[in-house]
Scaffold this active site. Structure first.
Site, PDB file in Angstrom:
ATOM      1  N   GLN A  59       0.834  -1.209   0.000  1.00 24.95           N
ATOM      2  CA  GLN A  59       0.000   0.000   0.000  1.00 24.95           C
ATOM      3  C   GLN A  59       0.872   1.264   0.000  1.00 24.95           C
ATOM      4  OE1 GLN A  59      -3.144   0.797  -0.372  1.00 24.95           O
ATOM      5  NE2 GLN A  59      -3.922  -1.286  -0.587  1.00 24.95           N
ATOM      6  N   SER A  60       1.895   1.271  -0.823  1.00 22.42           N
ATOM      7  CA  SER A  60       2.814   2.417  -0.851  1.00 22.42           C
ATOM      8  C   SER A  60       2.148   3.670  -1.421  1.00 22.42           C
ATOM      9  CB  SER A  60       4.027   2.056  -1.707  1.00 22.42           C
ATOM     10  OG  SER A  60       4.796   3.204  -1.988  1.00 22.42           O
ATOM     11  N   ASN A  61       2.151   4.747  -0.640  1.00 22.76           N
ATOM     12  CA  ASN A  61       1.675   6.044  -1.143  1.00 22.76           C
ATOM     13  C   ASN A  61       2.692   6.625  -2.115  1.00 22.76           C
ATOM     14  OD1 ASN A  61      -0.633   6.213   0.736  1.00 22.76           O
ATOM     15  ND2 ASN A  61       0.974   6.349   2.286  1.00 22.76           N
TER      16      ASN A  61
ATOM     17  N   ALA B 200       4.550   4.903  -4.209  1.00 24.06           N
ATOM     18  CA  ALA B 200       4.356   4.254  -5.512  1.00 24.06           C
ATOM     19  C   ALA B 200       3.200   4.923  -6.254  1.00 24.06           C
ATOM     20  CB  ALA B 200       4.092   2.760  -5.324  1.00 24.06           C
TER      21      ALA B 200
END
Ligand SMILES: *Cc1c(COP(=O)(O)O)cnc(C)c1O
Length: 337
Positions: free
Chosen positions: A75-77, A79
């Site tokens: 859930q990388s912001n 990325a």
């Protein structure tokens, strides 16, 4: 300080607002709380990585890249914001996601940031927890080079001396805003992860002699490791800007790892309290992985009397609230009849 010496693209909505939080300040009965709204940077629902990407993507363009590669947790912001920036520039984007939490339910593994990455046209590939993500990126880059592409690699969180310039700029912006309204900022608090935000802030406040102490609440690494990461990057960033790195002394780097809980991205009771409190007292959405744990730390420090009444404490909202929907069962909500 003359940041225009460095290549930069302009796609963030700046300056972000600096707002008072009177209701929650009164509720907690401690210092005056303010919030710097870097959740409102505009790109694909905003967040702190957008400021870093203004400098990183400009460097990619200068170097003639046509393809962007980066990595992060599922859930990388970072990325998500990178995919959006690449879409704006018409660059191909490849994202490597590390399965750091081990969560595979539908909401976590497919929705929210993961959904938005794909909507922005990126290709995603997943790696197991504890993979050497830099080596994985390099391997992918070589494959793309063999196919005739010109890849540009952005480190996790966009945290190198180029990305950190985005937070040198944020320190400049915040100091100007404070001066305009005669606000004396006594403390600046935020969630710290890959270290670029804190490193940039410390260098920026130092370069302007603002004398605003920065307090990082770690979301992953233990205190000593986090402080060493931030210190190293702050010194490299200073050097990159021709500022004497010796000015960035160890005592200017403060991180607290008491609010991580069981690990990165794993919910804590104090995070749930913090997210719920800010939603219900100020109408502001934090996130479960970063800003929620950061604000939980701030609440606890206030309760322990770490700040004096009458002091002004600014919390940097670094964004991430889209990942709230990846954690639907974590919040104790009343439902409806
Ligand atoms: C990445 C991130 C942070 C941490 O910033 P770093 O520069 O990686 O230390 C904080 N909050 C949110 C929402 C983030 O996405």
């Amino acid at each position: 300080m003359h940041l225009s010496r460095f290549p930069r693209l302009h796609f963030a909505h700046l300056p972000t607002p600096l707002e008072p939080m009177p209701r929650i300040s009164e509720h907690l009965g401690g210092p005056n709380l303010w919030i710097k709204r870097d959740d409102c940077t505009g790109l694909s629902s905003g967040g702190n990585k957008t400021r870093k990407l203004e400098f990183l993507m400009a460097d990619a363009v200068e170097r003639g890249a046509d393809t962007i590669i980066t990595q992060g947790a599922t859930q990388s912001n970072h990325a998500r914001q990178t995919c959006a920036a690449a879409a704006r520039l018409g660059h191909e984007c490849h994202i490597l996601l590390e399965d750091r939490t081990g969560y595979h339910d539908e909401a976590y593994a497919y929705n929210d940031n993961v959904l938005l990455d794909q909507l922005h046209g990126a290709s995603i590939s997943v790696r197991p927890a504890d993979s050497d993500m830099n080596a994985e990126m390099e391997q992918l880059a070589q494959k793309l080079r063999d196919d005739g592409k010109k890849p540009y690699l952005i480190p996790g969180g966009g945290s190198n001396e180029i990305g950190a310039l985005g937070y040198v700029n944020a320190a400049l912006e915040t100091t100007v805003q404070a001066n305009e309204r005669s606000l004396r900022i006594d403390h600046f608090v935020h969630a710290t992860g890959s270290a670029g935000t804190q490193a940039g802030l410390v260098v920026g406040f130092e370069a302007m002699n603002s004398k605003i102490p920065v307090y990082g609440i770690s979301v992953r690494a233990a205190k000593e490791k986090q402080e060493a990461n931030v210190h190293g990057l702050a010194q490299r960033t200073a050097d990159f800007m021709d500022i004497n790195p010796d000015l960035i002394t160890a005592e200017k780097i403060v991180a607290n790892s008491d609010y991580v809980g069981d690990g990165y991205g794993l919910p804590t009771a104090s995070m749930v309290e913090a997210v719920t409190m800010l939603a219900q007292y100020e109408g502001i959405l934090l996130d479960p992985v970063y800003s929620g744990k950061g604000f939980a730390g701030l609440i606890d420090l206030i309760r322990k009397g770490h700040f004096n009444k009458g002091e002004n404490v600014v919390f940097l909202h670094t964004g991430g609230s889209v990942s709230l929907f990846a954690y639907p069962k974590v919040f104790d909500l009343p439902g409806y009849v």
